[in-house]
Scaffold this active site. Structure first.
Site, PDB file in Angstrom:
ATOM      1  N   TRP A  38       0.810  -1.360  -0.042  1.00 50.65           N
ATOM      2  CA  TRP A  38       0.011   0.032   0.081  1.00 50.65           C
ATOM      3  C   TRP A  38       0.865   1.390   0.014  1.00 50.65           C
ATOM      4  CZ3 TRP A  38      -3.681   1.801   4.492  1.00 50.65           C
ATOM      5  CH2 TRP A  38      -3.136   1.742   5.817  1.00 50.65           C
ATOM      6  N   ASP A  39       2.122   1.074   0.495  1.00 47.11           N
ATOM      7  CA  ASP A  39       2.975   2.089   0.347  1.00 47.11           C
ATOM      8  C   ASP A  39       3.224   2.512  -1.160  1.00 47.11           C
ATOM      9  OD1 ASP A  39       3.650   0.773   2.883  1.00 47.11           O
ATOM     10  OD2 ASP A  39       5.011   2.320   3.162  1.00 47.11           O
ATOM     11  N   GLN A 114      -1.823  -6.165   1.906  1.00 50.48           N
ATOM     12  CA  GLN A 114      -2.240  -5.216   2.465  1.00 50.48           C
ATOM     13  C   GLN A 114      -3.444  -4.171   1.875  1.00 50.48           C
ATOM     14  OE1 GLN A 114       1.407  -2.698   2.607  1.00 50.48           O
ATOM     15  NE2 GLN A 114       1.485  -3.045   4.851  1.00 50.48           N
ATOM     16  N   ASP A 179      -0.369  -2.214  12.077  1.00 55.63           N
ATOM     17  CA  ASP A 179       0.048  -3.322  12.936  1.00 55.63           C
ATOM     18  C   ASP A 179      -0.388  -3.310  14.271  1.00 55.63           C
ATOM     19  OD1 ASP A 179       1.188  -3.261  10.469  1.00 55.63           O
ATOM     20  OD2 ASP A 179       3.180  -3.066  11.281  1.00 55.63           O
ATOM     21  N   ARG A 213       7.990   1.563  18.712  1.00 56.36           N
ATOM     22  CA  ARG A 213       7.692   0.432  17.422  1.00 56.36           C
ATOM     23  C   ARG A 213       6.895  -0.678  18.521  1.00 56.36           C
ATOM     24  NH1 ARG A 213       8.135  -0.134  12.568  1.00 56.36           N
ATOM     25  NH2 ARG A 213       8.683  -2.240  12.676  1.00 56.36           N
ATOM     26  N   TYR A 371       3.390   4.257  17.654  1.00 58.01           N
ATOM     27  CA  TYR A 371       3.173   3.470  16.264  1.00 58.01           C
ATOM     28  C   TYR A 371       1.627   3.893  15.949  1.00 58.01           C
ATOM     29  CZ  TYR A 371       4.778   0.045  12.736  1.00 58.01           C
ATOM     30  OH  TYR A 371       5.099  -0.794  11.651  1.00 58.01           O
ATOM     31  N   GLU A 415       7.440   9.071   9.476  1.00 59.09           N
ATOM     32  CA  GLU A 415       6.404   8.135   9.225  1.00 59.09           C
ATOM     33  C   GLU A 415       5.264   8.319   9.811  1.00 59.09           C
ATOM     34  OE1 GLU A 415       7.924   4.578  10.702  1.00 59.09           O
ATOM     35  OE2 GLU A 415       6.584   3.160  10.065  1.00 59.09           O
ATOM     36  N   GLN A 430      10.203   8.943   5.101  1.00 59.72           N
ATOM     37  CA  GLN A 430       9.210   7.900   4.744  1.00 59.72           C
ATOM     38  C   GLN A 430       8.638   8.337   3.346  1.00 59.72           C
ATOM     39  OE1 GLN A 430       8.649   5.199   6.888  1.00 59.72           O
ATOM     40  NE2 GLN A 430       6.878   4.228   5.771  1.00 59.72           N
TER      41      GLN A 430
HETATM   42  C1  9WN Z   1       5.132  -4.483   8.663  1.00 61.84           C
HETATM   43  C2  9WN Z   1       6.214  -0.017   5.225  1.00 61.84           C
HETATM   44  C3  9WN Z   1       5.100  -0.653   6.491  1.00 61.84           C
HETATM   45  C4  9WN Z   1       3.624  -0.052   6.299  1.00 61.84           C
HETATM   46  C5  9WN Z   1       2.802  -0.302   7.367  1.00 61.84           C
HETATM   47  C6  9WN Z   1       3.592  -0.159   8.784  1.00 61.84           C
HETATM   48  C7  9WN Z   1       4.755  -0.916   8.873  1.00 61.84           C
HETATM   49  C8  9WN Z   1       5.591  -3.181   8.654  1.00 61.84           C
HETATM   50  C9  9WN Z   1       6.744  -3.136   9.731  1.00 61.84           C
HETATM   51  O1  9WN Z   1       5.550  -0.301   7.496  1.00 61.84           O
HETATM   52  O2  9WN Z   1       4.682  -2.137   8.700  1.00 61.84           O
HETATM   53  O3  9WN Z   1       4.569  -4.611   7.308  1.00 61.84           O
HETATM   54  O4  9WN Z   1       7.856  -3.826   9.691  1.00 61.84           O
HETATM   55  O5  9WN Z   1       6.525  -2.642  11.014  1.00 61.84           O
HETATM   56  O6  9WN Z   1       2.652  -0.665   9.824  1.00 61.84           O
HETATM   57  O7  9WN Z   1       1.516   0.157   7.236  1.00 61.84           O
HETATM   58  O8  9WN Z   1       3.129  -0.398   5.203  1.00 61.84           O
HETATM   59  O9  9WN Z   1       6.039   1.329   5.506  1.00 61.84           O
END
Ligand code: 9WN
Length: 442
Positions: A38-39, A114, A179, A213, A371, A415, A430
């Site tokens: 989704w990024d 995602q 997450d 985190r 987070y 982020e 980010q």
């Molecule tokens: C696990 C990349 C991703 C985003 C998610 C965010 C975070 C990953 C992590 O980073 O998740 O997929 O390692 O924490 O929660 O939304 O796509 O930016």
């Protein structure tokens, strides 16, 4: 472009160039050295402002990783990333050896997925290019990608919704994209963690404090759920029968409705068969009905549902506003907007900017630095901004955009942000944060 944000557009471009890996973009310079699903969709929305070709390649490189089931994996790996730089590398997932449907992809992939922002991004590339020299390029990108997007949405409507409820089932908190949101606490508490091999946490080396985190307990559960999915050889039927974490995710489902609306438009642009358009129309109706059924009158929000306990997950997070994203009746929208701008969310007078925190500050499990348990995420603000605009809420949309840009002007392209102080948290530079800024500023 507004004068008060002069220079920000160029800064955002610089971030995306820094993270450009040649045709696709890593999610962040160190913390996330691979291509996230989704990024990439949000990144394509930003890149659309710089030309259709590179924006389209952001999505086509991701679609190259699509499984034959239609699933777009949540990570397409960067073969050049330093070994051990991200906790679960391609060798851990072993997707191609465990599942025949993953075996044809040029780059290795993870096995989760995602939220499906992709069709929204694909349509945006075309809309920005329309009437410019890029229009043909954008149209042929849509023609080439349409079947992939349709297969992706069909996968979500079938394998991820065997009940035909209109709601998408997720197998892992990572699939939600949010997450460690308290949305998942109860469902995760029911997961009994078995024997895990020892592991190190590279992510903790890339942030200022561990509290930004997920916790060790959460990570144990994340890894254990991946182990169980591997044991099922990523087979949907087996997962559905035995997996301990099966949840209907309202935010994911609402994004799918919005993406299906975009897919209807794409299908018209590329001249798809009428029966495709009808089928997508049925997915949209089913999605809205499913979301309506999740609305909880007491909390005034839409709630996720744990399929294992058959209970709604009662916590006030930003995901509860899902019907704003999918589109809903005027009455429901009014109620949701009242709550969104109340002291329970964006109207809390301690907030640095009136931007919705990921979890309500009135929740006991709210944490302003942790987070998805409290911080403000610019991509979520972008999704709400888009929904407000589509609903004709121009004034609110303009305010949300301005506050978001002020947040980025003060803290950079972080982020996520501490809601009361505005302190930038998580990764710097980010990609998706820079991308939504480009879209806002263009
Ligand atoms: C696990 C990349 C991703 C985003 C998610 C965010 C975070 C990953 C992590 O980073 O998740 O997929 O390692 O924490 O929660 O939304 O796509 O930016």
């Amino acid at each position: 472009m507004s004068d008060s944000f002069a220079g920000m557009f160029e800064e955002a471009v610089r971030v995306l160039r820094r993270n450009d890996m040649g045709g696709w973009t890593r999610a962040a310079p160190e913390l996330y050295p691979h291509q996230w699903s989704w990024d990439s969709a949000f990144i394509a929305i930003g890149l659309a402002r710089l030309g259709a070709r590179r924006a389209a390649s952001e999505l086509t490189t991701l679609l190259d990783g699509q499984w034959t089931t239609g699933k777009i994996p949540h990570i397409v790996f960067n073969p050049k990333a330093p070994p051990g730089s991200y906790l679960l590398g391609p060798e851990h997932w072993a997707s191609a050896s465990l599942s025949r449907s993953a075996s044809g992809t040029p780059r290795p992939t993870s096995a989760l997925c995602q939220p499906p922002v992709h069709a929204i991004a694909a349509l945006r590339i075309f809309e920005v290019a329309r009437g410019t020299a890029d229009e043909d390029e954008a149209r042929s990108f849509l023609s080439g990608g349409y079947a992939n997007l349709l297969a992706w949405h069909r996968y979500l409507a079938t394998a991820r919704d065997p009940e035909g409820s209109g709601l998408v089932t997720i197998y892992h908190p990572w699939e939600s994209g949010t997450d460690n949101s308290p949305r998942w606490d109860e469902a995760l508490a029911n997961v009994k963690v078995g024997e895990l091999s020892p592991y190190a946490r590279p992510d903790l080396g890339f942030v200022d404090e561990p509290s930004e985190r997920p916790t060790a307990e959460e990570y144990d559960r994340y890894l254990w759920l991946v182990d169980l999915l591997k044991r099922s050889r990523y087979d949907e039927g087996r997962i559905y029968r035995s997996h301990p974490f099966l949840v209907k995710d309202v935010l994911f489902s609402a994004i799918l409705v919005a993406a299906n609306e975009a897919l209807v438009e794409i299908s018209r642009i590329v001249g798809a068969r009428e029966r495709d358009v009808e089928m997508i129309g049925r997915w949209i109706e089913r999605g809205r009905r499913g979301l309506d059924a999740c609305y909880d009158g007491d909390l005034g929000l839409c709630l996720d549902r744990d399929l294992r306990s058959d209970e709604p997950l009662r916590v006030r997070t930003i995901a509860g506003f899902a019907p704003l994203i999918s589109g809903c009746t005027d009455t429901l929208r009014e109620k949701l907007l009242l709550l969104l701008y109340s002291g329970t969310f964006a109207g809390d007078d301690r907030l640095r900017w009136p931007l919705p925190p990921s979890t309500s500050p009135r929740e006991a499990r709210f944490h302003p630095r942790a987070y998805w348990r409290g911080p403000v995420w610019p991509v979520i603000s972008w999704l709400l901004w888009r929904s407000l605009k589509l609903a004709g809420e121009e004034g609110r949309a303009a305010d949300l955009r301005r506050s978001s840009l002020e947040q980025l002007a003060a803290g950079g392209f972080a982020e996520y942000f501490e809601p009361f102080t505005g302190e930038p948290l998580g990764s710097d530079d980010q990609s998706w944060t820079a991308a939504v800024a480009l879209d806002w500023l263009a």
